[in-house]
Design an enzyme around this catalytic site. Structure first.
Site, mmCIF file in Angstrom:
data_model
loop_
_atom_site.group_PDB
_atom_site.id
_atom_site.type_symbol
_atom_site.label_atom_id
_atom_site.label_comp_id
_atom_site.label_asym_id
_atom_site.label_seq_id
_atom_site.Cartn_x
_atom_site.Cartn_y
_atom_site.Cartn_z
ATOM 1 N N LEU A 1 7.624 -12.613 4.883
ATOM 2 C CA LEU A 1 7.887 -11.817 3.681
ATOM 3 C C LEU A 1 6.846 -10.690 3.564
ATOM 4 C CD1 LEU A 1 8.665 -14.790 1.258
ATOM 5 C CD2 LEU A 1 10.233 -13.534 2.747
ATOM 6 N N HIS B 1 -25.761 4.921 -11.524
ATOM 7 C CA HIS B 1 -26.507 5.702 -10.527
ATOM 8 C C HIS B 1 -27.214 4.772 -9.566
ATOM 9 C CE1 HIS B 1 -28.994 8.826 -8.785
ATOM 10 N NE2 HIS B 1 -30.043 8.007 -8.937
ATOM 11 N N MET C 1 7.110 7.475 -1.018
ATOM 12 C CA MET C 1 7.303 6.164 -0.380
ATOM 13 C C MET C 1 5.947 5.469 -0.307
ATOM 14 S SD MET C 1 10.116 6.742 2.565
ATOM 15 C CE MET C 1 11.837 6.982 2.169
ATOM 16 N N LEU C 2 5.598 4.780 -1.377
ATOM 17 C CA LEU C 2 4.296 4.111 -1.464
ATOM 18 C C LEU C 2 4.480 2.720 -2.037
ATOM 19 C CD1 LEU C 2 2.201 7.072 -2.917
ATOM 20 C CD2 LEU C 2 2.022 6.113 -0.609
ATOM 21 N N ILE D 1 0.584 8.957 7.938
ATOM 22 C CA ILE D 1 0.713 7.917 8.976
ATOM 23 C C ILE D 1 0.136 8.438 10.296
ATOM 24 C CG2 ILE D 1 2.368 6.571 10.366
ATOM 25 C CD1 ILE D 1 4.046 6.218 7.854
ATOM 26 N N GLY D 2 0.484 9.689 10.660
ATOM 27 C CA GLY D 2 -0.052 10.281 11.895
ATOM 28 C C GLY D 2 -1.575 10.364 11.848
ATOM 29 N N VAL E 1 8.197 20.326 18.031
ATOM 30 C CA VAL E 1 8.485 19.537 19.239
ATOM 31 C C VAL E 1 9.968 19.694 19.529
ATOM 32 C CG1 VAL E 1 8.543 17.221 20.215
ATOM 33 C CG2 VAL E 1 6.620 17.917 18.793
HETATM 34 C C1 LIG Z 1 2.272 2.706 9.009
HETATM 35 C C2 LIG Z 1 2.492 2.683 7.512
HETATM 36 C C3 LIG Z 1 1.404 2.660 6.671
HETATM 37 C C4 LIG Z 1 1.593 2.631 5.293
HETATM 38 N N1 LIG Z 1 0.483 2.622 4.492
HETATM 39 C C5 LIG Z 1 0.642 2.618 3.156
HETATM 40 C C6 LIG Z 1 -0.493 2.568 2.306
HETATM 41 O O1 LIG Z 1 -1.638 2.536 2.752
HETATM 42 N N2 LIG Z 1 -0.292 2.547 0.971
HETATM 43 C C7 LIG Z 1 0.959 2.591 0.431
HETATM 44 O O2 LIG Z 1 1.082 2.577 -0.799
HETATM 45 N N3 LIG Z 1 2.058 2.626 1.216
HETATM 46 C C8 LIG Z 1 1.928 2.635 2.559
HETATM 47 N N4 LIG Z 1 3.038 2.637 3.360
HETATM 48 C C9 LIG Z 1 4.372 2.679 2.719
HETATM 49 C C10 LIG Z 1 4.777 1.296 2.206
HETATM 50 O O3 LIG Z 1 4.746 0.379 3.268
HETATM 51 C C11 LIG Z 1 6.167 1.366 1.600
HETATM 52 O O4 LIG Z 1 6.204 2.388 0.628
HETATM 53 C C12 LIG Z 1 6.537 0.046 0.943
HETATM 54 O O5 LIG Z 1 6.525 -1.008 1.888
HETATM 55 C C13 LIG Z 1 7.929 0.143 0.306
HETATM 56 O O6 LIG Z 1 8.217 -1.063 -0.318
HETATM 57 P P1 LIG Z 1 9.713 -1.547 -0.565
HETATM 58 O O7 LIG Z 1 9.590 -2.835 -1.290
HETATM 59 O O8 LIG Z 1 10.500 -0.452 -1.161
HETATM 60 O O9 LIG Z 1 10.333 -1.790 0.875
HETATM 61 P P2 LIG Z 1 9.833 -2.538 2.183
HETATM 62 O O10 LIG Z 1 8.401 -2.836 2.170
HETATM 63 O O11 LIG Z 1 10.366 -1.712 3.308
HETATM 64 O O12 LIG Z 1 10.590 -3.926 2.126
HETATM 65 C C14 LIG Z 1 11.970 -4.007 2.263
HETATM 66 C C15 LIG Z 1 12.342 -5.410 2.689
HETATM 67 O O13 LIG Z 1 13.768 -5.529 2.644
HETATM 68 C C16 LIG Z 1 14.207 -6.297 3.746
HETATM 69 N N5 LIG Z 1 15.609 -5.935 3.997
HETATM 70 C C17 LIG Z 1 16.105 -4.718 4.316
HETATM 71 N N6 LIG Z 1 17.461 -4.775 4.403
HETATM 72 C C18 LIG Z 1 17.814 -6.054 4.140
HETATM 73 C C19 LIG Z 1 19.050 -6.738 4.061
HETATM 74 N N7 LIG Z 1 20.210 -6.104 4.243
HETATM 75 N N8 LIG Z 1 19.033 -8.053 3.786
HETATM 76 C C20 LIG Z 1 17.871 -8.724 3.574
HETATM 77 N N9 LIG Z 1 16.664 -8.118 3.622
HETATM 78 C C21 LIG Z 1 16.639 -6.805 3.887
HETATM 79 C C22 LIG Z 1 13.266 -5.894 4.867
HETATM 80 O O14 LIG Z 1 13.205 -6.899 5.865
HETATM 81 C C23 LIG Z 1 11.937 -5.732 4.112
HETATM 82 O O15 LIG Z 1 11.193 -6.927 4.125
HETATM 83 C C24 LIG Z 1 2.899 2.625 4.750
HETATM 84 C C25 LIG Z 1 4.006 2.624 5.594
HETATM 85 C C26 LIG Z 1 3.812 2.663 6.958
HETATM 86 C C27 LIG Z 1 5.012 2.655 7.859
#
Ligand SMILES: Cc1cc2nc3c(=O)[nH]c(=O)nc-3n(C[C@H](O)[C@H](O)[C@H](O)COP(=O)(O)OP(=O)(O)OC[C@H]3O[C@@H](n4cnc5c(N)ncnc54)[C@H](O)[C@@H]3O)c2cc1C
Length: 470
Positions: A41, A448, A322-323, A188-189, A241
């Site tokens: 999870l 401080h 997207m955070l 991310i990059g 690119v």
């Molecule tokens: C490399 C990287 C670094 C990041 N660093 C940061 C950071 O430092 N700080 C920050 O705030 N954000 C960061 N982010 C962004 C952050 O991870 C996302 O904004 C966040 O995870 C979004 O949360 P969410 O709950 O919307 O979706 P998600 O975290 O994407 O969760 C969605 C879940 O839904 C499940 N799911 C999808 N479709 C289905 C389905 N049909 N049936 C059942 N389950 C399903 C997936 O398996 C997943 O577990 C980063 C992202 C990346 C890629």
């Protein structure tokens, strides 16, 4: 035939949007189920995003400090060497512990955790397919979609999972690349590039815009680029690119820069140009849930309700940054709305952090946005080189920038490039939430010596009464 299980709320996705929503639902007395297709999870954030990237950023920063900075503090460590397998194992352990905690949290709150791929089967029904061919239908008075996002590969840059990769694979390389090419100069990059640079790779970041981290205040973005360039990151700005070809152990990347065709040879190419909402296979169209045809985001109103009144959506799936913390805040607010409470998120006070070193953390309007809106403003800045604590730590790079509405003195935005900016920004978010003025910040007594004194000084500078700058 088994009876169909009925819930008050079914949540699809156990990322930071979904699992936080599930806990809040349980607190409000709703019978909730949370479905995820992955055995672990926590979503992208815990498994392949925020957490593994920060674990590697912290480990690689220690490595870099031990090699480059400890001697200046009078610490002789002898030959420092890298055990990448151990570093990756530690990262995995951190991820494992946190994802297990999410399961315990949900179970402890008596949320039904259901493993499997979910699909809408109507306005109040969800079909869940497990991995072994079985399926079940569950019913809910309300359904919350929190399925997150997936990385985008532009044409000509298809992921092969080996040489042309997304951030997921780039956080698990088994050896340090010799030359890592990165398409996209977003956070991310920059973060993944920093990890591999510190561990010994040559890293080239290709960005088609004239600025890295394009959403940042321009002054911060330029400052960050200068510091990262000094650290060794190579930037190719205003460069597109055109495509990439894998041959043997290398990747040939075709570039176009100001009308000229060029090429870059690297052994791995990370494509980090953005992510798109993950709606494939969810059955949105059949259920009548409307999406934005341009972005693919699920359309919601201010209560997170979609075009189908019983179905709600939060997180990366809907508009906005997207955070993870934005997803969680929305998860809580959406459940409160479902429970008939006044849930809301203040989108004007959502912090954003880039975990390079030094870090970048910002909240509120940038100087460019303030100008665009024609708001009369003034700016106060203060460099970390003037903060005693930063000097003790040997961290003199960066500055704090405070943007203030001239007439009212209200804070409009705070932008920090410097050590521990990620922690310092919390005070600024609170200030914006409370509609604070620069005087509030300037008259707040800061400990401080701390990094946050730079924040106080920048607020004083905006009021032309800085103590430590003339
Ligand atoms: C490399 C990287 C670094 C990041 N660093 C940061 C950071 O430092 N700080 C920050 O705030 N954000 C960061 N982010 C962004 C952050 O991870 C996302 O904004 C966040 O995870 C979004 O949360 P969410 O709950 O919307 O979706 P998600 O975290 O994407 O969760 C969605 C879940 O839904 C499940 N799911 C999808 N479709 C289905 C389905 N049909 N049936 C059942 N389950 C399903 C997936 O398996 C997943 O577990 C980063 C992202 C990346 C890629």
């Amino acid at each position: 035939m088994a009876e169909t299980e009925r819930y008050d709320l079914i949540i699809i996705g156990a990322g930071p949007g979904g699992y936080v929503a599930a806990v809040r639902a349980a607190q409000l007395g709703l019978k909730a189920a949370c479905i995820d297709k992955m055995p672990r999870l926590g979503g992208v954030c815990l498994n392949v995003g925020c957490i593994p990237s920060k674990a590697l950023l912290d480990s690689s920063e220690y490595y870099h400090l031990a090699r480059e900075h400890f001697a200046a503090h009078g610490i002789r460590t002898g030959a420092v060497s890298l055990d990448l397998a151990a570093m990756m194992a530690r990262k995995e352990q951190v991820v494992h512990e946190l994802t297990e905690n999410v399961r315990k949290l949900l179970e402890g709150n008596r949320v039904a955790v259901i493993g499997g791929l979910a699909r809408l089967a109507g306005p109040d029904r969800v079909e869940v397919k497990d991995g072994s061919g079985g399926s079940q239908i569950i019913e809910g008075k309300a359904i919350l979609l929190a399925t997150g996002s997936e990385p985008v590969a532009p044409p000509g840059l298809a992921f092969d999972g080996e040489r042309i990769v997304s951030s997921t694979e780039a956080l698990s390389f088994r050896e340090v690349p010799q030359h890592l090419g990165i398409v996209g100069g977003g956070y991310i990059g920059l973060e993944v590039g920093s990890v591999w640079l510190r561990l010994g790779a040559t890293v080239t970041i290709i960005e088609m815009l004239p600025q890295i981290a394009s959403l940042l205040d321009g002054q911060l973005a330029r400052g960050l680029e200068r510091i990262l360039t000094r650290q060794g990151l190579r930037f190719r700005l205003r460069t597109r690119v055109r495509g990439a070809e894998v041959s043997g152990n290398g990747v040939h990347v075709s570039l176009e820069s100001e009308g000229r065709e060029e090429a870059l040879e690297c052994d791995r190419l990370l494509v980090a140009v953005g992510r798109r909402p993950l709606t494939r296979g969810l059955g949105l169209e059949e259920a009548g849930v409307k999406t934005d045809p341009r972005t693919g985001q699920v359309l919601v109103d201010e209560r997170y309700q979609t075009s189908v009144p019983t179905i709600y959506a939060v997180g990366d799936l809907i508009a906005g940054p997207m955070l993870a913390h934005k997803a969680s805040a929305e998860g809580i607010a959406a459940v409160e709305c479902i429970a008939g409470l006044p849930g809301e998120v203040n989108y004007d006070a959502i912090p954003a952090v880039i975990y390079t070193w030094p870090e970048v953390a910002t909240v509120g309007l940038t100087e460019e946005q303030v100008k665009e809106r024609g708001i009369p403003y003034c700016v106060g800045t203060y460099p970390f080189s003037g903060a005693g604590r930063a000097r003790c730590m040997g961290e003199k790079d960066g500055f704090v920038k405070v943007i203030v509405q001239t007439k009212t003195d209200r804070l409009l935005g705070v932008h920090i490039l410097g050590p521990r900016a990620s922690d310092m920004i919390a005070e600024c978010v609170l200030a914006l939430e409370f509609g604070a003025s620069s005087e509030d910040l300037a008259r707040t007594v800061h400990g401080h010596p701390t990094f946050a004194e730079a924040l106080q000084e920048a607020a004083m500078a905006a009021r032309k009464c800085a103590i430590y700058s003339s």
